[in-house]
Design a protein around this motif. Sequence first.
Motif, PDB file in Angstrom:
ATOM      1  N   ALA A 127       0.832  -1.203   0.000  1.00 47.27           N
ATOM      2  CA  ALA A 127       0.000   0.000   0.000  1.00 47.27           C
ATOM      3  C   ALA A 127       0.868   1.256   0.000  1.00 47.27           C
ATOM      4  O   ALA A 127       0.563   2.236  -0.697  1.00 47.27           O
ATOM      5  CB  ALA A 127      -0.927  -0.009   1.218  1.00 47.27           C
ATOM      6  N   TYR A 128       1.948   1.228   0.760  1.00 50.16           N
ATOM      7  CA  TYR A 128       2.847   2.375   0.795  1.00 50.16           C
ATOM      8  C   TYR A 128       3.525   2.560  -0.552  1.00 50.16           C
ATOM      9  O   TYR A 128       3.595   3.672  -1.093  1.00 50.16           O
ATOM     10  CB  TYR A 128       3.889   2.165   1.899  1.00 50.16           C
ATOM     11  N   MET A 182      10.535  17.673   2.411  1.00 48.69           N
ATOM     12  CA  MET A 182      11.709  18.482   2.124  1.00 48.69           C
ATOM     13  C   MET A 182      12.764  17.711   1.339  1.00 48.69           C
ATOM     14  O   MET A 182      13.450  18.268   0.489  1.00 48.69           O
ATOM     15  CB  MET A 182      12.301  19.026   3.423  1.00 48.69           C
ATOM     16  N   HIS A 183      12.890  16.412   1.630  1.00 46.51           N
ATOM     17  CA  HIS A 183      13.893  15.612   0.920  1.00 46.51           C
ATOM     18  C   HIS A 183      13.337  14.924  -0.319  1.00 46.51           C
ATOM     19  O   HIS A 183      14.107  14.427  -1.141  1.00 46.51           O
ATOM     20  CB  HIS A 183      14.494  14.566   1.872  1.00 46.51           C
ATOM     21  N   ARG A 184      11.983  14.873  -0.398  1.00 50.54           N
ATOM     22  CA  ARG A 184      11.335  14.214  -1.536  1.00 50.54           C
ATOM     23  C   ARG A 184      11.939  12.819  -1.756  1.00 50.54           C
ATOM     24  O   ARG A 184      12.300  12.443  -2.860  1.00 50.54           O
ATOM     25  CB  ARG A 184      11.458  15.075  -2.801  1.00 50.54           C
ATOM     26  N   ASN A 185      12.045  12.054  -0.660  1.00 47.64           N
ATOM     27  CA  ASN A 185      12.744  10.773  -0.719  1.00 47.64           C
ATOM     28  C   ASN A 185      11.808   9.583  -0.564  1.00 47.64           C
ATOM     29  O   ASN A 185      12.241   8.499  -0.183  1.00 47.64           O
ATOM     30  CB  ASN A 185      13.812  10.717   0.374  1.00 47.64           C
ATOM     31  N   ALA A 190      10.502   3.724  -0.055  1.00 45.02           N
ATOM     32  CA  ALA A 190       9.754   2.545  -0.489  1.00 45.02           C
ATOM     33  C   ALA A 190      10.695   1.456  -1.011  1.00 45.02           C
ATOM     34  O   ALA A 190      10.519   0.270  -0.720  1.00 45.02           O
ATOM     35  CB  ALA A 190       8.741   2.935  -1.565  1.00 45.02           C
ATOM     36  N   ASP A 191      11.708   1.860  -1.782  1.00 37.91           N
ATOM     37  CA  ASP A 191      12.645   0.878  -2.326  1.00 37.91           C
ATOM     38  C   ASP A 191      13.439   0.192  -1.220  1.00 37.91           C
ATOM     39  O   ASP A 191      13.648  -1.021  -1.245  1.00 37.91           O
ATOM     40  CB  ASP A 191      13.601   1.554  -3.309  1.00 37.91           C
ATOM     41  N   SER A 192      13.901   0.978  -0.235  1.00 40.70           N
ATOM     42  CA  SER A 192      14.702   0.385   0.835  1.00 40.70           C
ATOM     43  C   SER A 192      13.852  -0.529   1.711  1.00 40.70           C
ATOM     44  O   SER A 192      14.287  -1.602   2.114  1.00 40.70           O
ATOM     45  CB  SER A 192      15.365   1.481   1.681  1.00 40.70           C
ATOM     46  N   HIS A 193      12.607  -0.113   1.998  1.00 37.91           N
ATOM     47  CA  HIS A 193      11.725  -0.968   2.780  1.00 37.91           C
ATOM     48  C   HIS A 193      11.422  -2.261   2.020  1.00 37.91           C
ATOM     49  O   HIS A 193      11.333  -3.340   2.609  1.00 37.91           O
ATOM     50  CB  HIS A 193      10.425  -0.234   3.098  1.00 37.91           C
ATOM     51  N   GLY A 194      11.253  -2.147   0.707  1.00 33.00           N
ATOM     52  CA  GLY A 194      11.019  -3.339  -0.095  1.00 33.00           C
ATOM     53  C   GLY A 194      12.199  -4.285  -0.067  1.00 33.00           C
ATOM     54  O   GLY A 194      12.040  -5.512  -0.052  1.00 33.00           O
ATOM     55  N   ALA A 195      13.405  -3.728  -0.052  1.00 37.32           N
ATOM     56  CA  ALA A 195      14.610  -4.567   0.008  1.00 37.32           C
ATOM     57  C   ALA A 195      14.656  -5.353   1.312  1.00 37.32           C
ATOM     58  O   ALA A 195      14.989  -6.540   1.326  1.00 37.32           O
ATOM     59  CB  ALA A 195      15.853  -3.690  -0.136  1.00 37.32           C
ATOM     60  N   TRP A 196      14.305  -4.686   2.414  1.00 33.37           N
ATOM     61  CA  TRP A 196      14.275  -5.409   3.685  1.00 33.37           C
ATOM     62  C   TRP A 196      13.231  -6.514   3.653  1.00 33.37           C
ATOM     63  O   TRP A 196      13.480  -7.637   4.112  1.00 33.37           O
ATOM     64  CB  TRP A 196      13.946  -4.430   4.816  1.00 33.37           C
ATOM     65  N   SER A 197      12.060  -6.205   3.125  1.00 34.03           N
ATOM     66  CA  SER A 197      10.996  -7.202   3.093  1.00 34.03           C
ATOM     67  C   SER A 197      11.397  -8.417   2.269  1.00 34.03           C
ATOM     68  O   SER A 197      11.130  -9.560   2.647  1.00 34.03           O
ATOM     69  CB  SER A 197       9.716  -6.572   2.531  1.00 34.03           C
TER      70      SER A 197
END
Length: 258
Positions: A127-128, A182-185, A190-197
């Motif tokens: 969802a994120y 502010m960082h628009r990151n 999302a990519d880093s969280h997906g890598a952990w998952s």
Amino acid sequence: MAGPSTPPESPFTPLSVEHASTVSRVAAEVRRAVFEGELESGTPLREVALAESLGVSRPTVREALTVLVAEGLATREPHRGVMVATPRADSVRDVCRARWVLEGAGVQAWPAADDGRRARVRTTLDAYTAAVRSEASYEELNERHLAFHVSLVELTGSLRLVQMAEALMDELRLALAQVERMHRNAHDEADSHGAWSRCWRRAGSTGPTARTPSCAGTSTTPRSRSSRRSGSNERMAACWPSCRAGRSPPPRSPSPHS
């Protein structure tokens, strides 16, 4: 002879759906403006000005502001009124330390977690990610992002730990929204969280290592636990001087994934 009896008053007579809806709409509009950066930290939320701008009564605005104060998005100070909350760096660092303990416990519980709790982690992450790809509002990104982090704590199966995590998220939501704006990151998040998952899924029954996504972004490059935690907390804390000085964040850039 007694006159006709008066029917008892319904207990629902005082209820007013329209009024409640108006309060909710006012709260939603101010909340949106806070998340989008139109109202910066420290901005006074004047009842008269808001009532005139939104075309509602002052009591309606007052109730809506009470909702926002309860959510931690605004603060009420004697003789100064209500203003947009200003997250404090030391408070955010402390929240991140507490989150590290709770989410770390959740990740450690992955091997013993049931399929429903594991599915909840995947669902909230999906969802994120979908919200990021669709260029959703910062308010929605914030809600989806924090829901994923709470799902990690849900892996423990402890209702009390989940309630603690939800309380911490309430404290963190404004700070995280400011960082993401502010960082628009969000894509990096999302990519880093997906890598952990994906790492956890590959780990299967053996379980993942005790690493959790950080407060303001995480890298898949191996680093020490203290280095990851300190770096993320400092990035989170570094944003507020510019907010307090009234400088607006840069506009959102086109998505690199669009």
